[in-house]
Design a protein around this motif. Structure first.
Motif, PDB file in Angstrom:
ATOM      1  N   ALA A 109      -4.880  69.314  52.954  1.00  0.00           N
ATOM      2  CA  ALA A 109      -6.091  68.775  53.590  1.00  0.00           C
ATOM      3  C   ALA A 109      -5.745  67.645  54.551  1.00  0.00           C
ATOM      4  CB  ALA A 109      -7.069  68.280  52.525  1.00  0.00           C
ATOM      5  N   SER A 110      -4.850  66.754  54.122  1.00  0.00           N
ATOM      6  CA  SER A 110      -4.509  65.633  55.004  1.00  0.00           C
ATOM      7  C   SER A 110      -3.737  66.117  56.230  1.00  0.00           C
ATOM      8  CB  SER A 110      -3.718  64.575  54.251  1.00  0.00           C
ATOM      9  OG  SER A 110      -2.471  65.100  53.853  1.00  0.00           O
ATOM     10  N   SER A 111      -2.874  67.112  56.058  1.00  0.00           N
ATOM     11  CA  SER A 111      -2.148  67.621  57.225  1.00  0.00           C
ATOM     12  C   SER A 111      -3.087  68.356  58.169  1.00  0.00           C
ATOM     13  CB  SER A 111      -1.000  68.527  56.794  1.00  0.00           C
ATOM     14  OG  SER A 111      -1.497  69.699  56.199  1.00  0.00           O
ATOM     15  N   SER A 112      -4.059  69.087  57.624  1.00  0.00           N
ATOM     16  CA  SER A 112      -5.040  69.763  58.483  1.00  0.00           C
ATOM     17  C   SER A 112      -5.865  68.747  59.245  1.00  0.00           C
ATOM     18  CB  SER A 112      -5.970  70.644  57.648  1.00  0.00           C
ATOM     19  OG  SER A 112      -5.244  71.637  57.002  1.00  0.00           O
TER      20      SER A 112
ATOM     21  N   TYR B  16     -16.012  59.857  64.477  1.00  0.00           N
ATOM     22  CA  TYR B  16     -15.616  61.252  64.498  1.00  0.00           C
ATOM     23  C   TYR B  16     -14.530  61.546  63.455  1.00  0.00           C
ATOM     24  CZ  TYR B  16     -18.297  62.088  68.751  1.00  0.00           C
ATOM     25  OH  TYR B  16     -19.293  62.222  69.667  1.00  0.00           O
ATOM     26  N   GLY B  17     -13.638  60.614  63.253  1.00  0.00           N
ATOM     27  CA  GLY B  17     -12.606  60.782  62.221  1.00  0.00           C
ATOM     28  C   GLY B  17     -13.228  60.883  60.835  1.00  0.00           C
ATOM     29  N   MET B  18     -14.221  60.031  60.565  1.00  0.00           N
ATOM     30  CA  MET B  18     -14.905  60.070  59.270  1.00  0.00           C
ATOM     31  C   MET B  18     -15.676  61.372  59.103  1.00  0.00           C
ATOM     32  SD  MET B  18     -15.470  58.588  56.430  1.00  0.00           S
ATOM     33  CE  MET B  18     -15.051  56.904  56.630  1.00  0.00           C
ATOM     34  N   MET B  19     -16.331  61.815  60.171  1.00  0.00           N
ATOM     35  CA  MET B  19     -17.075  63.075  60.085  1.00  0.00           C
ATOM     36  C   MET B  19     -16.114  64.247  59.864  1.00  0.00           C
ATOM     37  SD  MET B  19     -20.077  62.347  62.968  1.00  0.00           S
ATOM     38  CE  MET B  19     -19.893  63.899  63.676  1.00  0.00           C
ATOM     39  N   THR B  20     -14.955  64.187  60.510  1.00  0.00           N
ATOM     40  CA  THR B  20     -13.956  65.240  60.318  1.00  0.00           C
ATOM     41  C   THR B  20     -13.460  65.260  58.875  1.00  0.00           C
ATOM     42  OG1 THR B  20     -13.266  64.951  62.602  1.00  0.00           O
ATOM     43  CG2 THR B  20     -11.774  66.141  61.173  1.00  0.00           C
ATOM     44  N   LEU B  21     -13.207  64.087  58.319  1.00  0.00           N
ATOM     45  CA  LEU B  21     -12.752  63.989  56.935  1.00  0.00           C
ATOM     46  C   LEU B  21     -13.788  64.560  55.971  1.00  0.00           C
ATOM     47  CD1 LEU B  21     -10.707  62.928  54.839  1.00  0.00           C
ATOM     48  CD2 LEU B  21     -11.918  60.754  54.899  1.00  0.00           C
ATOM     49  N   VAL B  22     -15.054  64.199  56.173  1.00  0.00           N
ATOM     50  CA  VAL B  22     -16.121  64.707  55.304  1.00  0.00           C
ATOM     51  C   VAL B  22     -16.228  66.227  55.443  1.00  0.00           C
ATOM     52  CG1 VAL B  22     -18.641  64.684  54.945  1.00  0.00           C
ATOM     53  CG2 VAL B  22     -17.391  62.539  55.234  1.00  0.00           C
ATOM     54  N   TYR B  23     -16.118  66.732  56.677  1.00  0.00           N
ATOM     55  CA  TYR B  23     -16.194  68.171  56.911  1.00  0.00           C
ATOM     56  C   TYR B  23     -15.087  68.907  56.159  1.00  0.00           C
ATOM     57  CZ  TYR B  23     -15.800  72.636  59.315  1.00  0.00           C
ATOM     58  OH  TYR B  23     -15.693  73.964  59.585  1.00  0.00           O
ATOM     59  N   PHE B  24     -13.856  68.410  56.261  1.00  0.00           N
ATOM     60  CA  PHE B  24     -12.751  69.080  55.580  1.00  0.00           C
ATOM     61  C   PHE B  24     -12.852  68.947  54.070  1.00  0.00           C
ATOM     62  CE2 PHE B  24     -10.565  69.079  59.716  1.00  0.00           C
ATOM     63  CZ  PHE B  24     -10.195  70.408  59.739  1.00  0.00           C
ATOM     64  N   MET B  25     -13.368  67.850  53.589  1.00  0.00           N
ATOM     65  CA  MET B  25     -13.551  67.714  52.140  1.00  0.00           C
ATOM     66  C   MET B  25     -14.577  68.713  51.636  1.00  0.00           C
ATOM     67  SD  MET B  25     -13.268  63.589  51.655  1.00  0.00           S
ATOM     68  CE  MET B  25     -13.653  63.624  49.932  1.00  0.00           C
ATOM     69  N   ILE B  26     -15.642  68.915  52.382  1.00  0.00           N
ATOM     70  CA  ILE B  26     -16.666  69.892  51.994  1.00  0.00           C
ATOM     71  C   ILE B  26     -16.072  71.296  52.027  1.00  0.00           C
ATOM     72  CG2 ILE B  26     -18.838  70.958  52.727  1.00  0.00           C
ATOM     73  CD1 ILE B  26     -19.720  68.146  53.629  1.00  0.00           C
ATOM     74  N   GLN B  27     -15.286  71.587  53.061  1.00  0.00           N
ATOM     75  CA  GLN B  27     -14.671  72.913  53.170  1.00  0.00           C
ATOM     76  C   GLN B  27     -13.698  73.185  52.015  1.00  0.00           C
ATOM     77  OE1 GLN B  27     -15.328  75.406  55.242  1.00  0.00           O
ATOM     78  NE2 GLN B  27     -16.980  74.195  56.118  1.00  0.00           N
TER      79      GLN B  27
ATOM     80  N   LEU C 235      -1.808  68.844  38.359  1.00  0.00           N
ATOM     81  CA  LEU C 235      -1.496  67.713  39.237  1.00  0.00           C
ATOM     82  C   LEU C 235      -0.711  68.172  40.461  1.00  0.00           C
ATOM     83  CD1 LEU C 235      -0.526  64.919  36.681  1.00  0.00           C
ATOM     84  CD2 LEU C 235      -2.506  64.969  38.177  1.00  0.00           C
ATOM     85  N   GLY C 236       0.226  69.068  40.255  1.00  0.00           N
ATOM     86  CA  GLY C 236       0.992  69.599  41.383  1.00  0.00           C
ATOM     87  C   GLY C 236       0.103  70.345  42.361  1.00  0.00           C
ATOM     88  N   ASN C 237      -0.813  71.160  41.833  1.00  0.00           N
ATOM     89  CA  ASN C 237      -1.740  71.883  42.710  1.00  0.00           C
ATOM     90  C   ASN C 237      -2.646  70.919  43.462  1.00  0.00           C
ATOM     91  OD1 ASN C 237      -0.688  74.320  41.933  1.00  0.00           O
ATOM     92  ND2 ASN C 237      -2.228  74.711  40.358  1.00  0.00           N
ATOM     93  N   ALA C 238      -3.109  69.875  42.772  1.00  0.00           N
ATOM     94  CA  ALA C 238      -3.990  68.892  43.427  1.00  0.00           C
ATOM     95  C   ALA C 238      -3.246  68.155  44.532  1.00  0.00           C
ATOM     96  CB  ALA C 238      -4.534  67.908  42.396  1.00  0.00           C
ATOM     97  N   THR C 239      -2.005  67.783  44.290  1.00  0.00           N
ATOM     98  CA  THR C 239      -1.252  67.084  45.336  1.00  0.00           C
ATOM     99  C   THR C 239      -0.954  68.005  46.503  1.00  0.00           C
ATOM    100  OG1 THR C 239       0.818  67.536  44.162  1.00  0.00           O
ATOM    101  CG2 THR C 239      -0.213  65.402  43.779  1.00  0.00           C
ATOM    102  N   ARG C 240      -0.671  69.287  46.219  1.00  0.00           N
ATOM    103  CA  ARG C 240      -0.453  70.222  47.328  1.00  0.00           C
ATOM    104  C   ARG C 240      -1.740  70.415  48.132  1.00  0.00           C
ATOM    105  NH1 ARG C 240       3.059  72.270  43.708  1.00  0.00           N
ATOM    106  NH2 ARG C 240       1.819  73.877  42.728  1.00  0.00           N
TER     107      ARG C 240
ATOM    108  N   VAL D 200      -6.065  68.168  63.356  1.00  0.00           N
ATOM    109  CA  VAL D 200      -7.302  68.152  64.138  1.00  0.00           C
ATOM    110  C   VAL D 200      -7.415  66.855  64.917  1.00  0.00           C
ATOM    111  CG1 VAL D 200      -9.817  68.088  63.947  1.00  0.00           C
ATOM    112  CG2 VAL D 200      -8.512  69.774  62.664  1.00  0.00           C
ATOM    113  N   VAL D 201      -7.100  65.733  64.271  1.00  0.00           N
ATOM    114  CA  VAL D 201      -7.192  64.442  64.956  1.00  0.00           C
ATOM    115  C   VAL D 201      -6.203  64.393  66.116  1.00  0.00           C
ATOM    116  CG1 VAL D 201      -6.777  61.972  64.673  1.00  0.00           C
ATOM    117  CG2 VAL D 201      -8.111  63.209  62.974  1.00  0.00           C
TER     118      VAL D 201
END
Length: 145
Positions: free
Chosen positions: A92-95, A123-134, A82-87, A99-100
């Motif tokens: 991801a959210s800070s990255s 563009y925000g949604m596309m950025t979110l999907v891109y970072f989730m895939i990465q 859980l700690g690793n997932a939150t980090r 970008v935004v």
């Protein structure tokens, strides 16, 4: 010798009177000591019972603490995950926020086009999907190693 006999007789009578006066208090003291002996006769058994109960209670609490420690050791990997997932989510959210913010700060022609046609959400949604895939690719690469 007459005076000696009279003196001894007076001392004897005085001691007799003293004994007669002390018979009652001494009998009461003997009764108290007898009752004390009766009540303290059971004391070693009672103390043994109390110590055995205390020993049993401490043993049960020790077993309970060992069980709790074992369960916490079994749960600690979950807490680490859980700690690793939150980090990772925080990273991801800070990255994504970086970008935004970078896109908003740029005053280039593309930013004017984006704001004129109201495409920031897309563009925000596309950025979110891109970072989730990465991040999912990064995790798969880390899990395989």
């Amino acid at each position: 010798m007459d005076w000696l006999g009279i003196g001894v007789s007076i001392i004897g009578v005085a001691l007799l009177i003293l004994v007669l006066l002390l018979i009652r208090p001494l009998n009461k003291l003997a009764a108290v000591l007898s009752n004390l002996q009766k009540s303290t006769k059971n004391l070693p058994n009672q103390v043994e019972d109390l110590t055995s109960q205390a020993r049993d209670t401490l043993s049960a609490s020790n077993d309970t603490l060992q069980t709790v420690n074992k369960q916490v050791k079994e749960l600690s990997p979950i807490f680490y995950m859980l700690g690793n997932a939150t980090r990772a989510a925080n990273h991801a959210s800070s990255s994504m926020a970086d970008v935004v913010m970078k896109v908003r700060e740029d005053k280039s022609e593309g930013n004017v086009f984006t704001s004129r046609n109201q495409l920031e959400g897309l563009y925000g949604m596309m950025t979110l999907v891109y970072f989730m895939i990465q991040t999912s690719k990064n995790r798969k690469t880390i899990d395989m190693s």
